[in-house]
Write an enzyme that holds these catalytic residues in place. Structure first.
Site, PDB file in Angstrom:
ATOM      1  N   GLY A  28       0.858  -1.160   0.000  1.00  0.00           N
ATOM      2  CA  GLY A  28       0.000   0.000   0.000  1.00  0.00           C
ATOM      3  C   GLY A  28       0.899   1.216   0.000  1.00  0.00           C
ATOM      4  O   GLY A  28       2.061   1.124   0.380  1.00  0.00           O
ATOM      5  N   THR A  29       0.397   2.393  -0.404  1.00  0.00           N
ATOM      6  CA  THR A  29       1.311   3.525  -0.603  1.00  0.00           C
ATOM      7  C   THR A  29       0.955   4.762   0.205  1.00  0.00           C
ATOM      8  O   THR A  29       1.093   4.743   1.402  1.00  0.00           O
ATOM      9  CB  THR A  29       1.449   3.826  -2.095  1.00  0.00           C
ATOM     10  OG1 THR A  29       0.150   3.909  -2.686  1.00  0.00           O
ATOM     11  CG2 THR A  29       2.187   2.709  -2.794  1.00  0.00           C
ATOM     12  N   THR A  30       0.494   5.851  -0.400  1.00  0.00           N
ATOM     13  CA  THR A  30       0.482   7.143   0.283  1.00  0.00           C
ATOM     14  C   THR A  30      -0.731   7.345   1.193  1.00  0.00           C
ATOM     15  O   THR A  30      -1.872   7.184   0.764  1.00  0.00           O
ATOM     16  CB  THR A  30       0.535   8.285  -0.739  1.00  0.00           C
ATOM     17  OG1 THR A  30       1.627   8.068  -1.626  1.00  0.00           O
ATOM     18  CG2 THR A  30       0.714   9.622  -0.048  1.00  0.00           C
TER      19      THR A  30
END
Length: 207
Positions: free
Chosen positions: A10-12
């Site tokens: 998962g990222t930002t």
């Protein structure tokens, strides 16, 4: 060819403390190596009506900890008749992460909520914990911070915080290949947890 040892990521994620609540926002993309694996991932998770966490990192690790934290929050309420505070939840998460530091969870968390007032904590994978007014985590965090650093004020209302959070996530989406595919926004106020629908989010952004 993808290796089985590669992790789903998962990222930002972004968190903002406003005068009347907390805003959490995240993109919806998950990647496996350099491949987009999913485009509608939930990265913000409700713990109870006044607590939520956002996670950037390994999706499986994040979901495992979410399940544990929900169970602990329910147990705390059953035993004490009181809701767990934001600080208590963040400290519990930090202790879990620190206890697993020899084989760490591959994730960074934002813990937001409302008890006596809105609060926001960041918790790293080693269990380091910091209370913040605003914070970003994940692969696009440096781009999100460029917005947060210039736009944040302590007197922000939740409605204003939503716009800044979306702007910060959009900045990451434009520049970070591992962020994208839409935005999820959650608010936590004295009235409780609320996930904004796409139509509601669009209406706020038009104002």
């Amino acid at each position: 060819m993808l290796q089985l040892t590669e992790k789903f990521k998962g990222t930002t994620t972004v968190g903002i403390v406003c005068s009347d609540g907390v805003v959490l926002a995240a993109d919806r993309r998950a990647s496996l190596g350099n491949i987009v694996y999913a485009k509608n991932v939930t990265k913000i998770h409700k713990i109870d009506e006044h607590l939520a966490i956002a996670g950037a990192g390994d999706v499986g690790d994040i979901l495992n900890l979410v399940r544990l934290l929900r169970a602990e929050a329910k147990l705390y309420y059953a035993q004490s008749g009181k809701r767990m505070s934001v600080k208590a939840l963040a400290t519990l998460l930090a202790n879990m992460l620190n206890g697993a530091r020899m084989l760490p969870y591959l994730a960074w968390f934002l813990v937001g909520g409302f008890d006596e007032k809105p609060r926001l904590y960041s918790v790293d994978m080693m269990g380091g914990i910091t209370e913040d007014k605003y914070v970003a985590a994940g692969s696009g965090m440096e781009f999100a911070y460029s917005v947060l650093d210039s736009e944040y004020r302590e007197d922000l209302k939740v409605r204003e915080g939503i716009k800044i959070a979306v702007e910060a996530i959009n900045s990451a989406i434009k520049r970070d290949v591992f962020s994208g595919d839409g935005i999820m926004v959650v608010t936590i106020t004295e009235e409780g947890y609320r996930e904004l629908s796409n139509s509601r989010l669009k209406a706020i952004l038009r104002q």
